[in-house]
Design a protein around this motif. Structure first.
Motif, short mmCIF file in Angstrom:
data_model
loop_
_atom_site.label_atom_id
_atom_site.label_comp_id
_atom_site.label_asym_id
_atom_site.label_seq_id
_atom_site.Cartn_x
_atom_site.Cartn_y
_atom_site.Cartn_z
N GLY A 179 0.79 -1.22 0.00
CA GLY A 179 0.00 0.00 0.00
C GLY A 179 0.82 1.27 0.00
O GLY A 179 0.25 2.37 0.09
N SER A 180 2.13 1.15 -0.10
CA SER A 180 2.98 2.35 -0.07
C SER A 180 4.02 2.38 -1.18
O SER A 180 4.63 3.43 -1.40
CB SER A 180 3.68 2.46 1.29
OG SER A 180 4.42 1.30 1.59
N LYS A 181 4.21 1.29 -1.90
CA LYS A 181 5.28 1.25 -2.90
C LYS A 181 5.08 2.26 -4.01
O LYS A 181 6.06 2.87 -4.49
CB LYS A 181 5.43 -0.16 -3.47
CG LYS A 181 4.21 -0.71 -4.18
CD LYS A 181 4.44 -2.15 -4.61
CE LYS A 181 3.23 -2.74 -5.30
NZ LYS A 181 3.46 -4.16 -5.67
N THR A 182 3.85 2.49 -4.41
CA THR A 182 3.60 3.48 -5.46
C THR A 182 3.88 4.89 -4.96
O THR A 182 4.45 5.72 -5.69
CB THR A 182 2.15 3.38 -5.95
OG1 THR A 182 1.92 2.07 -6.49
CG2 THR A 182 1.87 4.40 -7.04
N VAL A 183 3.51 5.15 -3.70
CA VAL A 183 3.80 6.46 -3.11
C VAL A 183 5.30 6.68 -3.04
O VAL A 183 5.80 7.77 -3.37
CB VAL A 183 3.17 6.56 -1.71
CG1 VAL A 183 3.57 7.87 -1.02
CG2 VAL A 183 1.65 6.46 -1.80
N ILE A 184 6.04 5.66 -2.63
CA ILE A 184 7.50 5.77 -2.54
C ILE A 184 8.09 6.08 -3.91
O ILE A 184 8.91 7.00 -4.05
CB ILE A 184 8.11 4.47 -1.98
CG1 ILE A 184 7.68 4.26 -0.53
CG2 ILE A 184 9.64 4.50 -2.09
CD1 ILE A 184 8.00 2.88 0.01
N ALA A 185 7.69 5.32 -4.91
CA ALA A 185 8.22 5.51 -6.25
C ALA A 185 7.90 6.90 -6.80
O ALA A 185 8.76 7.57 -7.37
CB ALA A 185 7.68 4.43 -7.19
N ASP A 186 6.67 7.34 -6.60
CA ASP A 186 6.27 8.65 -7.11
C ASP A 186 7.03 9.78 -6.42
O ASP A 186 7.50 10.72 -7.07
CB ASP A 186 4.76 8.85 -6.92
CG ASP A 186 3.94 7.97 -7.86
OD1 ASP A 186 4.51 7.41 -8.81
OD2 ASP A 186 2.72 7.84 -7.62
N LEU A 187 7.15 9.69 -5.09
CA LEU A 187 7.86 10.73 -4.36
C LEU A 187 9.34 10.75 -4.73
O LEU A 187 9.94 11.82 -4.89
CB LEU A 187 7.71 10.52 -2.86
CG LEU A 187 6.39 10.94 -2.22
CD1 LEU A 187 6.35 10.53 -0.76
CD2 LEU A 187 6.16 12.44 -2.35
N ALA A 188 9.94 9.58 -4.86
CA ALA A 188 11.37 9.50 -5.15
C ALA A 188 11.72 10.22 -6.44
O ALA A 188 12.76 10.90 -6.53
CB ALA A 188 11.82 8.04 -5.21
N ARG A 189 10.87 10.09 -7.43
CA ARG A 189 11.13 10.70 -8.73
C ARG A 189 11.06 12.22 -8.70
O ARG A 189 11.47 12.88 -9.65
CB ARG A 189 10.17 10.12 -9.76
CG ARG A 189 10.57 8.72 -10.20
CD ARG A 189 9.41 7.90 -10.71
NE ARG A 189 9.84 6.60 -11.18
CZ ARG A 189 10.17 5.57 -10.40
NH1 ARG A 189 10.11 5.72 -9.08
NH2 ARG A 189 10.55 4.42 -10.90
#
Length: 417
Positions: A179-189
């Motif tokens: 439930g957080s991997k997409t948030v992590i990826a989006d923020l990292a970019r």
């Protein structure tokens, strides 16, 4: 977080005592002294976090800590939002602090643990002269406290030369961060630098981690009476054993790839030839091409069968990706080593066998963001009753985060793709 490091070549009783605002050009020695002054507040923060059960999916404790962290980030001047981390309970907490410069930092770590309800009461937070103990004290509530107190120290120094500092606290890392991997990826970019606060087991920062996949093997046979008509059956368990022997060497030691079969199930009753069998295994890898190789090799090997008329299938379910060895992480590690040496300490860059959320932040083929893992407090015994942190590492690790943000805000990395 799982695994051990390998050497590579190359509060909330948030009762922080008010600190005097200091000039932004504070020396290394002064920053370390200020970090030492944060130690008692850090331990109060940590004690309250550890005293709340936050095993993944434990809604009451997760929500309680979520509320505390939101309040704390707001008190540090952050704009805060919370989004659901479905299918897990709790939310992804994102806090953003704006500065006057250009460099963009993402500081992230999870606030869930692996421990069941009631663990905090059975094994409450305690500290002796050298260590502090408790469920999740290192993995990763020590990292949560590290982020909060690093921000507190930057605020006390009135340092605003960064562009943006974003904080992400997620509640589901211990079960894969679905439930957080997409948030992590989006923020990292959207950031130049990502610091992740899993705990190292020594004075180290991590420049590469393994990815984690699940391998699956299934065999379909035919049932029959084991006593009166065994020849009419097609024994799926026998075929499973044959295939496991053939597939036992799918790993590649030269590339650090491991494939280990860990769960096998087959058959229902002693007097029935089993019609089905299934097996699961753990795949760890650091080379992205290894997924395709293992999948291809596995499907090639299962074509040779021992039991006629059985059906065999092999698949890989992708899990947490690796933080692949890259120039950006290595350059960050060199900066960290230099800053540590200025306070008379050594810091080792390592690669680690476990997988972490840093893998979701990594963008293959891109120079940004540059990522460092294990920026948290030094600790060991993770996921066990013996989990602890090294108290002597608190101030140096606070110093490290603060100094890295200040250094990179003033001297940006230049990393080629």
């Amino acid at each position: 977080m799982l695994g051990q490091p390998l050497k590579i070549a190359a509060a909330l009783v948030f009762s922080f005592a008010p600190l005097m605002t200091l000039a932004a050009d504070t020396s290394s020695t002064q920053t370390l002294e200020q970090a030492e002054a944060q130690k008692s507040g850090y331990l109060k923060t940590l004690e309250q976090l550890v005293s709340i059960d936050t095993g993944t999916g434990q809604e009451e404790g997760i929500n309680k800590v979520q509320e505390i962290l939101v309040d704390r980030l707001k008190s540090l001047g952050a704009e805060v939002s919370v989004t659901p981390a479905s299918p897990s309970v709790g939310g992804n907490i994102v806090g953003t602090i704006k500065g006057n410069g250009k460099a963009r930092f993402l500081l992230m770590v999870h606030y869930d643990t692996v421990f069941g309800p009631g663990t905090a009461a059975k094994r409450p937070f305690r500290a002796d002269e050298a260590r502090a103990y408790g469920p999740g004290v290192a993995d990763a509530k020590g990292g949560v406290a590290m982020i909060l107190h690093s921000l507190q120290l930057l605020k006390a120094q009135d340092f605003k030369q960064f562009g943006t500092i974003t904080v992400l606290f997620n509640p589901d890392e211990e079960t894969g961060s679905a439930g957080s991997k997409t948030v992590i990826a989006d923020l990292a970019r959207k950031h130049d630098y990502v610091f992740s606060y899993e705990p190292p087991d020594k004075e180290a920062v991590t420049v590469a981690t393994n990815g984690i996949n699940a391998v699956h093997l299934s065999v379909k046979g035919r049932a029959s009476h084991a006593g009166s008509a065994p020849e009419e059956g097609r024994n799926a368990v026998i075929e499973m054993g044959h295939q496991l022997v053939r597939l036992k060497d799918l790993g590649n030691p030269a590339k650090g790839t491991t494939v280990n079969w860990t769960i096998v199930n087959g058959g229902d009753k002693r007097n029935i030839i089993p019609a089905s069998a299934v097996a699961e295994g753990d795949m760890r890898y650091s080379d992205l091409s290894e997924y395709d190789r293992v999948l291809s090799e596995g499907n090639r090997l299962i074509q040779e069968k021992l039991v006629p008329d059985t059906e065999v299938s092999f698949r890989i379910d992708k899990g947490r990706p690796p933080l692949v060895k890259n120039s950006g992480s290595e350059q960050l590690a060199e900066r960290a080593k230099s800053l540590y040496s200025s306070i008379g300490r050594t810091l080792e860059p390592v690669a680690m066998r476990f997988g972490t959320d840093a893998g979701y932040a990594y963008v293959p083929g891109e120079s940004k963001p540059a990522i460092l893992e294990t920026m948290g407090v030094v600790g060991a015994g993770l996921h066990s009753p013996e989990e602890y942190i090294d108290l002597s590492s608190i101030a140096p690790r606070l110093y490290l985060t603060v100094s890295m943000i200040k250094e990179l805000s003033e001297k940006e990395l230049t990393v080629a793709n």
